[in-house]
Design a protein around this motif. Sequence first.
Motif, PDB file in Angstrom:
ATOM      1  N   GLY A 147      -7.375   1.734   8.226  1.00 63.42           N
ATOM      2  CA  GLY A 147      -7.061   2.965   8.952  1.00 63.42           C
ATOM      3  C   GLY A 147      -6.945   2.758  10.448  1.00 63.42           C
ATOM      4  O   GLY A 147      -6.172   3.439  11.126  1.00 63.42           O
ATOM      5  N   GLU A 169     -13.064   2.359  -0.199  1.00 63.86           N
ATOM      6  CA  GLU A 169     -13.137   3.196   1.001  1.00 63.86           C
ATOM      7  C   GLU A 169     -13.428   2.357   2.246  1.00 63.86           C
ATOM      8  O   GLU A 169     -12.963   2.686   3.337  1.00 63.86           O
ATOM      9  CB  GLU A 169     -14.204   4.282   0.842  1.00 63.86           C
ATOM     10  CG  GLU A 169     -13.896   5.301  -0.226  1.00 63.86           C
ATOM     11  CD  GLU A 169     -12.794   6.285   0.146  1.00 63.86           C
ATOM     12  OE1 GLU A 169     -12.202   6.185   1.241  1.00 63.86           O
ATOM     13  OE2 GLU A 169     -12.530   7.168  -0.679  1.00 63.86           O
ATOM     14  N   ASP A 215      -3.090   3.794   5.388  1.00 67.52           N
ATOM     15  CA  ASP A 215      -3.949   4.694   4.615  1.00 67.52           C
ATOM     16  C   ASP A 215      -3.778   4.424   3.123  1.00 67.52           C
ATOM     17  O   ASP A 215      -2.997   5.087   2.448  1.00 67.52           O
ATOM     18  CB  ASP A 215      -3.595   6.143   4.949  1.00 67.52           C
ATOM     19  CG  ASP A 215      -4.478   7.144   4.236  1.00 67.52           C
ATOM     20  OD1 ASP A 215      -5.617   6.794   3.867  1.00 67.52           O
ATOM     21  OD2 ASP A 215      -4.023   8.287   4.041  1.00 67.52           O
ATOM     22  N   ILE A 216      -4.511   3.441   2.592  1.00 60.46           N
ATOM     23  CA  ILE A 216      -4.343   3.073   1.180  1.00 60.46           C
ATOM     24  C   ILE A 216      -4.843   4.156   0.229  1.00 60.46           C
ATOM     25  O   ILE A 216      -4.387   4.235  -0.898  1.00 60.46           O
ATOM     26  CB  ILE A 216      -5.007   1.714   0.846  1.00 60.46           C
ATOM     27  CG1 ILE A 216      -6.510   1.758   1.074  1.00 60.46           C
ATOM     28  CG2 ILE A 216      -4.334   0.603   1.609  1.00 60.46           C
ATOM     29  CD1 ILE A 216      -7.246   0.516   0.587  1.00 60.46           C
ATOM     30  N   ARG A 217      -5.766   4.988   0.659  1.00 57.48           N
ATOM     31  CA  ARG A 217      -6.282   6.064  -0.204  1.00 57.48           C
ATOM     32  C   ARG A 217      -5.438   7.341  -0.093  1.00 57.48           C
ATOM     33  O   ARG A 217      -5.640   8.284  -0.831  1.00 57.48           O
ATOM     34  CB  ARG A 217      -7.730   6.382   0.168  1.00 57.48           C
ATOM     35  CG  ARG A 217      -8.696   5.286  -0.163  1.00 57.48           C
ATOM     36  CD  ARG A 217      -9.231   5.375  -1.564  1.00 57.48           C
ATOM     37  NE  ARG A 217      -9.991   6.588  -1.711  1.00 57.48           N
ATOM     38  CZ  ARG A 217      -9.832   7.439  -2.723  1.00 57.48           C
ATOM     39  NH1 ARG A 217      -8.977   7.206  -3.669  1.00 57.48           N
ATOM     40  NH2 ARG A 217     -10.545   8.534  -2.774  1.00 57.48           N
ATOM     41  N   ARG A 218      -4.542   7.377   0.865  1.00 58.87           N
ATOM     42  CA  ARG A 218      -3.681   8.546   1.094  1.00 58.87           C
ATOM     43  C   ARG A 218      -4.496   9.817   1.261  1.00 58.87           C
ATOM     44  O   ARG A 218      -4.160  10.868   0.728  1.00 58.87           O
ATOM     45  CB  ARG A 218      -2.662   8.686  -0.026  1.00 58.87           C
ATOM     46  CG  ARG A 218      -1.728   7.520  -0.127  1.00 58.87           C
ATOM     47  CD  ARG A 218      -0.695   7.696  -1.203  1.00 58.87           C
ATOM     48  NE  ARG A 218       0.027   6.449  -1.364  1.00 58.87           N
ATOM     49  CZ  ARG A 218       0.590   6.081  -2.500  1.00 58.87           C
ATOM     50  NH1 ARG A 218       0.528   6.849  -3.550  1.00 58.87           N
ATOM     51  NH2 ARG A 218       1.227   4.938  -2.564  1.00 58.87           N
ATOM     52  N   ASP A 219      -5.599   9.700   2.008  1.00 59.76           N
ATOM     53  CA  ASP A 219      -6.470  10.854   2.211  1.00 59.76           C
ATOM     54  C   ASP A 219      -6.577  11.275   3.679  1.00 59.76           C
ATOM     55  O   ASP A 219      -7.391  12.128   4.011  1.00 59.76           O
ATOM     56  CB  ASP A 219      -7.866  10.584   1.641  1.00 59.76           C
ATOM     57  CG  ASP A 219      -8.563   9.402   2.295  1.00 59.76           C
ATOM     58  OD1 ASP A 219      -7.957   8.707   3.140  1.00 59.76           O
ATOM     59  OD2 ASP A 219      -9.728   9.153   1.956  1.00 59.76           O
ATOM     60  N   ASP A 220      -5.757  10.686   4.540  1.00 55.81           N
ATOM     61  CA  ASP A 220      -5.800  11.087   5.948  1.00 55.81           C
ATOM     62  C   ASP A 220      -5.294  12.520   6.098  1.00 55.81           C
ATOM     63  O   ASP A 220      -4.385  12.954   5.378  1.00 55.81           O
ATOM     64  CB  ASP A 220      -4.943  10.150   6.808  1.00 55.81           C
ATOM     65  CG  ASP A 220      -5.654   8.847   7.135  1.00 55.81           C
ATOM     66  OD1 ASP A 220      -6.813   8.674   6.713  1.00 55.81           O
ATOM     67  OD2 ASP A 220      -5.047   8.014   7.824  1.00 55.81           O
ATOM     68  N   ASP A 271     -12.944   8.747   7.309  1.00 54.37           N
ATOM     69  CA  ASP A 271     -12.958   7.486   6.547  1.00 54.37           C
ATOM     70  C   ASP A 271     -14.329   6.809   6.607  1.00 54.37           C
ATOM     71  O   ASP A 271     -14.772   6.207   5.633  1.00 54.37           O
ATOM     72  CB  ASP A 271     -11.884   6.525   7.069  1.00 54.37           C
ATOM     73  CG  ASP A 271     -10.481   6.886   6.603  1.00 54.37           C
ATOM     74  OD1 ASP A 271     -10.350   7.714   5.687  1.00 54.37           O
ATOM     75  OD2 ASP A 271      -9.516   6.324   7.166  1.00 54.37           O
ATOM     76  N   ASP A 301     -10.135   1.051   3.176  1.00 49.14           N
ATOM     77  CA  ASP A 301      -9.360   2.149   3.763  1.00 49.14           C
ATOM     78  C   ASP A 301      -9.795   2.404   5.209  1.00 49.14           C
ATOM     79  O   ASP A 301      -8.969   2.655   6.082  1.00 49.14           O
ATOM     80  CB  ASP A 301      -9.534   3.407   2.920  1.00 49.14           C
ATOM     81  CG  ASP A 301      -8.663   4.556   3.380  1.00 49.14           C
ATOM     82  OD1 ASP A 301      -7.452   4.342   3.573  1.00 49.14           O
ATOM     83  OD2 ASP A 301      -9.194   5.671   3.541  1.00 49.14           O
ATOM     84  N   PHE A 354       0.797  -1.220   0.000  1.00 49.75           N
ATOM     85  CA  PHE A 354       0.000   0.000   0.000  1.00 49.75           C
ATOM     86  C   PHE A 354       0.834   1.277   0.000  1.00 49.75           C
ATOM     87  O   PHE A 354       0.340   2.344   0.324  1.00 49.75           O
ATOM     88  CB  PHE A 354      -0.989  -0.010   1.161  1.00 49.75           C
ATOM     89  CG  PHE A 354      -1.979  -1.118   1.050  1.00 49.75           C
ATOM     90  CD1 PHE A 354      -2.834  -1.190  -0.031  1.00 49.75           C
ATOM     91  CD2 PHE A 354      -2.045  -2.116   1.995  1.00 49.75           C
ATOM     92  CE1 PHE A 354      -3.731  -2.221  -0.176  1.00 49.75           C
ATOM     93  CE2 PHE A 354      -2.956  -3.141   1.878  1.00 49.75           C
ATOM     94  CZ  PHE A 354      -3.800  -3.197   0.785  1.00 49.75           C
TER      95      PHE A 354
END
Length: 187
Positions: A169, A162, A174-179, A39, A165, A15
């Motif tokens: 999380g 999601e 954080d696989i979506r890199r949105d944290d 998330d 994720d 990831f």
Amino acid sequence: MKKFFAVLTVCFAVFGVRAEEEINWGEKLALYLPNRILDAFDMFSVSLGVGPVIEARLMGTRLVDVGAGYSATTWKLYKNYNRQYGIGVEDGWYWSFIFIGEEEFYVRQGSLLVDKFVECRAGVPTPEMRVYDFFEGPRDFWAIGGSLGFIIDGDLYIHPVEWADFVLGWFLIDIRRDDLTFDSFNR
């Protein structure tokens, strides 16, 4: 215990967490709860609109998509993919049967957090298309759900990536890199 660390190492490698990246553990812990809440909200999207629209769609990813629709200047309230929140104006048409179809769809106007975009396609959609970009695209290729409307239009979709994720999380992956980070508040 060795198996746990082996699995954790593989997850970090798969990831995108590299050993040379510096991880700010204080930041991760300080923003842990807000990131888990965000998330959780990312796992679904919903929108409600009004305007000259007629549509019916049932979708199990963009490859298994059945339906048709037409809208002309439909105003919508969004809680959408990639944290798009607000009001937008969309119009266009589409038809799809399983994995083939055509679409000419526009989000022409929108509030600050709603992406304006155009999707014109014929044939089979692919995740490589800009609108389906995994990190920044306004639409989710892997979404499951549907929409129904006649004058009043509603969409409801869940986002399997999601969900993954959200679960990962809790283990700081954080696989979506949105944290959120502290830098997120300096923009």
